[in-house]
Design an enzyme around this catalytic site. Sequence first.
Site, PDB file in Angstrom:
ATOM      1  N   GLU A  90      71.005  84.098  -6.147  1.00 25.42           N
ATOM      2  CA  GLU A  90      71.915  84.458  -7.252  1.00 25.42           C
ATOM      3  C   GLU A  90      71.222  85.308  -8.303  1.00 25.42           C
ATOM      4  O   GLU A  90      70.042  85.097  -8.601  1.00 25.42           O
ATOM      5  CB  GLU A  90      72.338  83.185  -7.997  1.00 25.42           C
ATOM      6  CG  GLU A  90      73.416  82.398  -7.344  1.00 25.42           C
ATOM      7  CD  GLU A  90      73.756  81.164  -8.189  1.00 25.42           C
ATOM      8  OE1 GLU A  90      74.219  80.203  -7.591  1.00 25.42           O
ATOM      9  OE2 GLU A  90      73.551  81.171  -9.418  1.00 25.42           O
ATOM     10  N   CYS A 334      72.766  77.619 -13.357  1.00 28.14           N
ATOM     11  CA  CYS A 334      71.865  78.252 -12.417  1.00 28.14           C
ATOM     12  C   CYS A 334      71.934  77.566 -11.050  1.00 28.14           C
ATOM     13  O   CYS A 334      71.767  76.360 -10.947  1.00 28.14           O
ATOM     14  CB  CYS A 334      70.473  78.152 -13.021  1.00 28.14           C
ATOM     15  SG  CYS A 334      69.151  78.271 -11.880  1.00 28.14           S
TER      16      CYS A 334
HETATM   17  S1  SF4 Z   1      65.406  73.956 -13.967  1.00 27.05           S
HETATM   18 FE1  SF4 Z   1      63.788  72.924 -12.791  1.00 27.05          FE
HETATM   19  S2  SF4 Z   1      64.702  72.538 -10.762  1.00 27.05           S
HETATM   20 FE2  SF4 Z   1      65.987  74.047 -11.806  1.00 27.05          FE
HETATM   21  S3  SF4 Z   1      65.216  76.034 -11.091  1.00 27.05           S
HETATM   22 FE3  SF4 Z   1      64.181  75.587 -13.033  1.00 27.05          FE
HETATM   23  S4  SF4 Z   1      62.301  74.553 -12.433  1.00 27.05           S
HETATM   24 FE4  SF4 Z   1      63.637  74.497 -10.662  1.00 27.05          FE
END
Ligand code: SF4
Length: 345
Positions: A90, A334
């Site tokens: 993405e 995300c």
């Molecule tokens: S928030 Fe934590 S689990 Fe999510 S992409 Fe970032 S590092 Fe990885």
Amino acid sequence: MKTLYDFTYPQLVEWLESQQIKKFRAKQLFTWLYKKRVNDVEEMSDLSKEFREMLSQTFSMQSIQLKEKHVAADQTTKYLFELEDGLLVETVLMHHDYGKSVCVSSQIGCNMGCKFCASGLLKKQRNLTAGEMVQQVLFVQKQLDHDDERVSSIVVMGIGEPFDNYDHVLNFLKTINSDHGLAIGSRKLTISTCGIVEGILKLANEPLQINLAISLHAPNDALRSMLMPINQAHPIKELMEALMTYYDETNRRITYEYILLDGVNDHLEHANELADLIHGQNAYVNLIPYNPVDEQPFDRTSFKVALKFYDQLKKRGIQVTLRQEHGVDIDAACGQLRSKRLKEQ
Ligand code: SF4
């Protein structure tokens, strides 16, 4: 297969020389790729036929394909790309008052396991190459070209932990920053880490002056370890020491990202603890509204509570912003779009 986008400019010069090809070809190639944004070797009219043939046989010219594009009411645009091996990634384009910002993914999935994150639900399958990250940005830039607009900043804050893919991420940013490449200033480039101390210390010694953001999300070890397993490996004290080293070396302001989770980390005592923790630092806190993920038990903090948290930090002399939400109507968290499509498959 390797693409030309995997090379930084000096790496391309070195490769050309290793093939007994004159190094001025690097400039020609970068001009086609990044200034004219052409990815068909046959269109590179100032290269000889033999050289074009050699390039076609050695490199794949494009290793990401658009699979889906979603535009939110606020024009935030989410792209889902398919890579050469069929994996999905993405990328998000955000429109700010100060310009167009692209949020780039650095890995397929993520092993950091943050409890509030959709990407962390899916384990890392592999690192993205520098070329795959470059192409995320170039794709968006080519779309903006139609309106004569420009990507003005990059945040490596999408799926993945950038310091778990350090070399490729740095090469990607070098190409984006290079005058031969997209020429986006280093002060407009940001890496966001969950707190990998080795990466912070390594970045402190890079000549490239890029911004560092820390996903903090909790002001004490007990809460942070519950939300972010990385805190067990690198507790807050160790993280803060690394950040002080980073600051001493670079003199650059540090950003702390803090996602507000309803009833979990959004009490006034948390705001006070956070203020105590970063008091006296050249830093600012970015408070982020949570985009709920179906599989996770967290909810968004109400705007009223978020404002109280913000006010408390302000009162304590902390520089803070309460981030505006982007693209709430298009699975903005995300990794959300990718995990949805994987579930369907
Ligand atoms: S928030 Fe934590 S689990 Fe999510 S992409 Fe970032 S590092 Fe990885």
